[in-house]
Design a protein around this motif. Sequence first.
Motif, PDB file in Angstrom:
ATOM      1  N   PHE A  35       0.807  -1.221   0.000  1.00 15.53           N
ATOM      2  CA  PHE A  35       0.000   0.000   0.000  1.00 15.53           C
ATOM      3  C   PHE A  35       0.845   1.278   0.000  1.00 15.53           C
ATOM      4  CE2 PHE A  35      -2.963  -3.182   1.458  1.00 15.53           C
ATOM      5  CZ  PHE A  35      -4.155  -2.803   0.836  1.00 15.53           C
ATOM      6  N   ASN A  36       2.067   1.197  -0.473  1.00 13.05           N
ATOM      7  CA  ASN A  36       2.890   2.401  -0.545  1.00 13.05           C
ATOM      8  C   ASN A  36       2.675   3.116  -1.872  1.00 13.05           C
ATOM      9  OD1 ASN A  36       4.790   4.374  -0.014  1.00 13.05           O
ATOM     10  ND2 ASN A  36       6.485   3.135  -0.761  1.00 13.05           N
ATOM     11  N   THR A  37       3.148   2.507  -2.956  1.00 13.39           N
ATOM     12  CA  THR A  37       2.921   3.075  -4.287  1.00 13.39           C
ATOM     13  C   THR A  37       2.378   1.991  -5.207  1.00 13.39           C
ATOM     14  OG1 THR A  37       5.201   2.608  -4.947  1.00 13.39           O
ATOM     15  CG2 THR A  37       4.739   4.798  -4.040  1.00 13.39           C
ATOM     16  N   LEU A  38       1.680   2.452  -6.243  1.00 10.69           N
ATOM     17  CA  LEU A  38       0.995   1.525  -7.140  1.00 10.69           C
ATOM     18  C   LEU A  38       1.925   0.936  -8.182  1.00 10.69           C
ATOM     19  CD1 LEU A  38      -1.843   0.411  -7.909  1.00 10.69           C
ATOM     20  CD2 LEU A  38      -2.050   2.353  -9.462  1.00 10.69           C
ATOM     21  N   ASP A  39       2.903   1.711  -8.620  1.00  5.60           N
ATOM     22  CA  ASP A  39       3.739   1.281  -9.744  1.00  5.60           C
ATOM     23  C   ASP A  39       5.109   1.923  -9.643  1.00  5.60           C
ATOM     24  OD1 ASP A  39       3.348   3.945 -10.563  1.00  5.60           O
ATOM     25  OD2 ASP A  39       1.555   3.394 -11.684  1.00  5.60           O
ATOM     26  N   GLU A  40       5.934   1.637 -10.659  1.00  3.22           N
ATOM     27  CA  GLU A  40       7.290   2.174 -10.657  1.00  3.22           C
ATOM     28  C   GLU A  40       7.315   3.695 -10.829  1.00  3.22           C
ATOM     29  OE1 GLU A  40       6.001   1.107 -14.751  1.00  3.22           O
ATOM     30  OE2 GLU A  40       6.068   0.064 -12.821  1.00  3.22           O
ATOM     31  N   LYS A  41       6.203   4.281 -11.263  1.00  2.00           N
ATOM     32  CA  LYS A  41       6.127   5.737 -11.398  1.00  2.00           C
ATOM     33  C   LYS A  41       5.916   6.423 -10.045  1.00  2.00           C
ATOM     34  CE  LYS A  41       3.969   5.493 -15.991  1.00  2.00           C
ATOM     35  NZ  LYS A  41       2.749   5.845 -16.776  1.00  2.00           N
ATOM     36  N   GLY A  42       5.642   5.649  -9.032  1.00  2.00           N
ATOM     37  CA  GLY A  42       5.405   6.228  -7.718  1.00  2.00           C
ATOM     38  C   GLY A  42       3.987   6.703  -7.506  1.00  2.00           C
ATOM     39  N   THR A  43       3.041   6.162  -8.273  1.00  2.00           N
ATOM     40  CA  THR A  43       1.630   6.540  -8.101  1.00  2.00           C
ATOM     41  C   THR A  43       1.210   6.249  -6.667  1.00  2.00           C
ATOM     42  OG1 THR A  43       1.212   6.008 -10.418  1.00  2.00           O
ATOM     43  CG2 THR A  43      -0.704   6.219  -8.980  1.00  2.00           C
ATOM     44  N   PRO A  44       0.745   7.250  -5.927  1.00  2.00           N
ATOM     45  CA  PRO A  44       0.602   7.085  -4.475  1.00  2.00           C
ATOM     46  C   PRO A  44      -0.614   6.271  -4.048  1.00  2.00           C
ATOM     47  CG  PRO A  44      -0.128   9.265  -5.110  1.00  2.00           C
ATOM     48  CD  PRO A  44       0.434   8.634  -6.357  1.00  2.00           C
ATOM     49  N   MET A  45      -0.446   5.562  -2.934  1.00  2.00           N
ATOM     50  CA  MET A  45      -1.538   4.905  -2.224  1.00  2.00           C
ATOM     51  C   MET A  45      -1.426   5.344  -0.761  1.00  2.00           C
ATOM     52  SD  MET A  45      -2.001   1.193  -4.099  1.00  2.00           S
ATOM     53  CE  MET A  45      -0.467   0.455  -3.580  1.00  2.00           C
ATOM     54  N   MET A  46      -2.067   4.655   0.150  1.00  2.24           N
ATOM     55  CA  MET A  46      -2.002   5.040   1.560  1.00  2.24           C
ATOM     56  C   MET A  46      -2.272   3.824   2.432  1.00  2.24           C
ATOM     57  SD  MET A  46      -5.603   7.161   1.716  1.00  2.24           S
ATOM     58  CE  MET A  46      -5.867   7.181   3.480  1.00  2.24           C
ATOM     59  N   TYR A  47      -1.853   3.886   3.691  1.00  4.23           N
ATOM     60  CA  TYR A  47      -2.066   2.794   4.626  1.00  4.23           C
ATOM     61  C   TYR A  47      -3.485   2.848   5.189  1.00  4.23           C
ATOM     62  CZ  TYR A  47       3.089   2.517   4.953  1.00  4.23           C
ATOM     63  OH  TYR A  47       4.430   2.393   4.699  1.00  4.23           O
ATOM     64  N   PRO A  48      -4.048   1.694   5.519  1.00  2.00           N
ATOM     65  CA  PRO A  48      -5.284   1.701   6.319  1.00  2.00           C
ATOM     66  C   PRO A  48      -5.058   2.444   7.633  1.00  2.00           C
ATOM     67  CG  PRO A  48      -4.947  -0.459   5.359  1.00  2.00           C
ATOM     68  CD  PRO A  48      -3.697   0.341   5.080  1.00  2.00           C
ATOM     69  N   THR A  49      -6.130   2.891   8.248  1.00  5.65           N
ATOM     70  CA  THR A  49      -6.038   3.707   9.457  1.00  5.65           C
ATOM     71  C   THR A  49      -5.436   2.915  10.622  1.00  5.65           C
ATOM     72  OG1 THR A  49      -8.246   3.074  10.202  1.00  5.65           O
ATOM     73  CG2 THR A  49      -8.078   5.010   8.754  1.00  5.65           C
ATOM     74  N   ARG A  50      -4.981   3.641  11.617  1.00  9.32           N
ATOM     75  CA  ARG A  50      -4.476   2.992  12.826  1.00  9.32           C
ATOM     76  C   ARG A  50      -5.543   2.104  13.455  1.00  9.32           C
ATOM     77  NH1 ARG A  50      -0.076   5.604  15.692  1.00  9.32           N
ATOM     78  NH2 ARG A  50       0.935   7.117  14.334  1.00  9.32           N
ATOM     79  N   ASP A  51      -6.752   2.627  13.533  1.00 11.98           N
ATOM     80  CA  ASP A  51      -7.845   1.881  14.154  1.00 11.98           C
ATOM     81  C   ASP A  51      -8.052   0.544  13.462  1.00 11.98           C
ATOM     82  OD1 ASP A  51     -10.537   1.758  15.714  1.00 11.98           O
ATOM     83  OD2 ASP A  51     -11.132   1.569  13.616  1.00 11.98           O
ATOM     84  N   ARG A  52      -8.075   0.561  12.124  1.00  9.55           N
ATOM     85  CA  ARG A  52      -8.296  -0.691  11.375  1.00  9.55           C
ATOM     86  C   ARG A  52      -7.092  -1.618  11.514  1.00  9.55           C
ATOM     87  NH1 ARG A  52      -9.281  -4.845  10.373  1.00  9.55           N
ATOM     88  NH2 ARG A  52     -10.183  -5.844   8.524  1.00  9.55           N
ATOM     89  N   THR A  53      -5.894  -1.059  11.548  1.00  5.22           N
ATOM     90  CA  THR A  53      -4.691  -1.874  11.694  1.00  5.22           C
ATOM     91  C   THR A  53      -4.692  -2.606  13.032  1.00  5.22           C
ATOM     92  OG1 THR A  53      -3.432  -0.315  10.331  1.00  5.22           O
ATOM     93  CG2 THR A  53      -2.171  -1.817  11.740  1.00  5.22           C
ATOM     94  N   TYR A  54      -4.988  -1.886  14.094  1.00  4.66           N
ATOM     95  CA  TYR A  54      -4.969  -2.499  15.423  1.00  4.66           C
ATOM     96  C   TYR A  54      -6.112  -3.500  15.593  1.00  4.66           C
ATOM     97  CZ  TYR A  54      -1.843   1.454  16.328  1.00  4.66           C
ATOM     98  OH  TYR A  54      -0.827   2.368  16.283  1.00  4.66           O
ATOM     99  N   GLN A  55      -7.230  -3.227  14.965  1.00  9.08           N
ATOM    100  CA  GLN A  55      -8.339  -4.185  14.997  1.00  9.08           C
ATOM    101  C   GLN A  55      -7.929  -5.489  14.327  1.00  9.08           C
ATOM    102  OE1 GLN A  55     -11.550  -3.395  12.311  1.00  9.08           O
ATOM    103  NE2 GLN A  55     -13.105  -4.214  13.698  1.00  9.08           N
ATOM    104  N   MET A  56      -7.182  -5.388  13.224  1.00 13.80           N
ATOM    105  CA  MET A  56      -6.727  -6.587  12.525  1.00 13.80           C
ATOM    106  C   MET A  56      -5.725  -7.364  13.373  1.00 13.80           C
ATOM    107  SD  MET A  56      -5.091  -6.881   8.683  1.00 13.80           S
ATOM    108  CE  MET A  56      -3.436  -6.362   9.145  1.00 13.80           C
ATOM    109  N   ILE A  57      -4.809  -6.668  14.035  1.00 12.71           N
ATOM    110  CA  ILE A  57      -3.837  -7.351  14.885  1.00 12.71           C
ATOM    111  C   ILE A  57      -4.546  -8.103  16.006  1.00 12.71           C
ATOM    112  CG2 ILE A  57      -1.998  -6.965  16.572  1.00 12.71           C
ATOM    113  CD1 ILE A  57      -1.049  -4.626  14.811  1.00 12.71           C
ATOM    114  N   LYS A  58      -5.560  -7.492  16.572  1.00 11.58           N
ATOM    115  CA  LYS A  58      -6.246  -8.087  17.713  1.00 11.58           C
ATOM    116  C   LYS A  58      -7.195  -9.219  17.307  1.00 11.58           C
ATOM    117  CE  LYS A  58      -7.364  -5.206  20.907  1.00 11.58           C
ATOM    118  NZ  LYS A  58      -6.540  -5.609  22.082  1.00 11.58           N
ATOM    119  N   ASN A  59      -7.923  -9.036  16.206  1.00 10.65           N
ATOM    120  CA  ASN A  59      -9.011  -9.960  15.870  1.00 10.65           C
ATOM    121  C   ASN A  59      -8.758 -10.825  14.645  1.00 10.65           C
ATOM    122  OD1 ASN A  59     -10.540  -8.849  17.997  1.00 10.65           O
ATOM    123  ND2 ASN A  59     -11.294  -7.221  16.664  1.00 10.65           N
TER     124      ASN A  59
END
Length: 819
Positions: free
Chosen positions: A634-658
């Motif tokens: 989820f950093n960049t889409l391609d070699e051109k550096g087309t931007p993406m983004m990380y899921p939120t902290r809340d969703r990340t921690y929910q995934m770690i826990k559940n």
Amino acid sequence: MKYLRAALSLLFAGGLTFMLNRPLGPVPALGPFFSPFTGFWQNAEKPVNTPPSDIKLQGLKGEVTVQYDDNHVPHIFADNDEDLYFAQGYVLAKDRLWQMDFYSRVAAGRLSEALGPLALEFDQYNRRLQLPEGAEKVLEVCLKDPISKMITESYAAGVNAYISQLTYKDLAIEYKLLGYQPEPWTPLKTALVEQVMKKDMNGRSDDYRMSNMLAKYGKEVMDDLFPNYPSEESPVIPSGTKWDFKPLAVPKIPELMQATLAAHLNLESENPGIGSNNWAVHGSRTATGLPILANDPHLGLTLPSIWYQVQLVSPTVNVYGVCVPGWPGVGIGFNKDAAWGITNVGSDVFDLYQIKFKDKTQKEYWYNNGWKPTIMKVETYVVKGLPEAVKDTVYYTHHGAVLYDEGKKSFSKEIPVGHAARWSGLFTGNSLLALYHGNRAKNYDEYRVFLSNLEAPGFNVVFANNQNEIGITAQGKYPLKWKGQGKYIMDGSNPANDWQGWVPNDQNPSVRNPPRGFVSSANQFSADQTYPYYLGWKFAPPYRGLRINERLANMQKATADSLRLMQNDNFNLEARQNLPDWLKILETDATVKSNPAYLVLAKWNLKNDPDQVGATIFERWTRELRTAIWEDEFNTLDEKGTPMMYPTRDRTYQMIKNQPTAKWFDNVKTTNKAETLNDVVVGSFKATLDSLTLKHGPINPETWAWGKAKSTDIKHLVSALKPFSRMDVPNGGGANIVNATTEDGKGPSWRMVVQLDKTWPKAYGLYPGGQSGSPGSPFYDNMIDKWAKGELNELVFLKSKGEKHPKIISTTKIVKSEK
């Protein structure tokens, strides 16, 4: 020979004089700057001077008295409102003229006139965002109302009364360094300053990043990782609040459009640092039996500060608080009977539309099954140091301006080429009229009148008065959207994607005197999921809001000082929720468990205090952990550096826990094994220690202490002027802490606590800066050290100009000049 030497000396001196009095490209002429009589020497630090006792100015109707306290706060007393706002303009210009000018140039897209080619792309972007057009619309509305017309014209006259007195010697050091001079102030410049605030609050978008991820992963993954509401939230309006209105019909959801990936461009991503806290506690929970209100807006920390303290008194008003230089009235403050504060709502009012042009001329675009004409406008930029003006052709659709064209170099990296923006910067409202009524509001009904004129940006406006009323409203002009509209780039040819109307003003999320005995906001979701309108999918992480409401729910006999301490709360709720589980995983690795850093973290008190090493480790670890989970996909889409983004902290921690076996824990860029949750947690912790050791050396209570590791910088508005900045200010807090001071220079830009009373309120406040905009003044940054310690000044709120107060150190009378 001696005559030849003399002639050569004269020739050299003449040439040097000529050179020093001519600008060299964007560099100003150095002769006037170095002159001991008019140059920068005149801006050197001087003793605190008592302002002249009498000033004669043209444009006044009567007499104005300005009393300065020992913090250089002006207390302005006028016989009428026209003179009051005239004097406010004069006093603000005297302390902050360059800053006011700078703000207006930002919104007008004219910084390159002063700063040269480096600012050109920034100027072009701001004009394509239609900041100048938005200002013109704001001014048009303002001038139609006699009150707001009076305010802006009187204020401009006061600013110009000061400018008319200036010589080069009197100019701010920034004018001399950058080689330009102030222009006359106009009501339009005040409207431009308002546009700067709108852009800071709402002029950002994640639509492009989200669309890139949608194209790669599909709707099912996006709905899972980027939900429309967090798993845990304590919304601004308490959950379970009943909505006492009949909602409008919400538009139906059209077919989802996936973004075209051919274009690559950038726009500033949504900024979680542009946040704030505010709350009001009902008298049933206070020691005095009457409400206490607190506010600390979190903005970019700059020198000069974004705020200026002032007291304004006329026959119609007596109000104290802070204003934005260039914007009349008091923006956050209190009067005898009431107090109010604001935070950013953060609703989604910035949408991108993909435009299909008929051909390369861009004269027509496809919309509603037909070709529609664009409007072409040629923008002209006078750029310092360039021999000719720069032309920029902009095409407008009914959605808005096309932000960039194919082949154009972009200032920002979040907007794709050939896309138009529709955003709240073109909303009008009448903020000057709103502040006029807000400054004078005494009861809840008058508070609602104040709100009715606020449209953009959206503010959570908290209110309390000495009649034991408290309330909060997520006030703004919000587009009527289908659920999820604007989460991704939309097809600009489909009318179903247009904004279909507006949420009625009286149906904005609001609550008055809730049973729990307090109201609060921290940029979290405005309401629970029963609220019938869609305001956006992403708001601030929930931790500040949860912690504030947790503390207020347990608070009894509250005092002004207990709320001051709460503004400085450094407790890390994010760590309390997650650290115990992560430490259990670390215990499975013997080498990690024996590491001194592990022992420090295990014994940490969960507070981001300046001396805490545990805070340094945890904050860095959360960054490394999120990177370890999401960077590969989820950093960049391609070699051109087309931007993406990380899921939120809340969703990340929910995934770690559940969801400990989720596929996202595996690093797809490694082939030798499939990483597990345990691998990621342990590996990211080791990466944390490596990173901190590289930066600060081996673990040490001094070098690894949070205050030193975080190191907050308060920079000058022109960041290149580093000597005018305050770097490495030691303090605690953090982005998701109630004391939300960050390492990138964002945080509480003004802290205020107001204890209401039947006779006269007591109030406390300060901001990280000083009243003067001159780096040579003792009032340039004199409040920073107290701010870093979490202290507040008791504010001098005078009842009348005849009141004797020990903190008043000088008095200036401004009288009408007959010339």
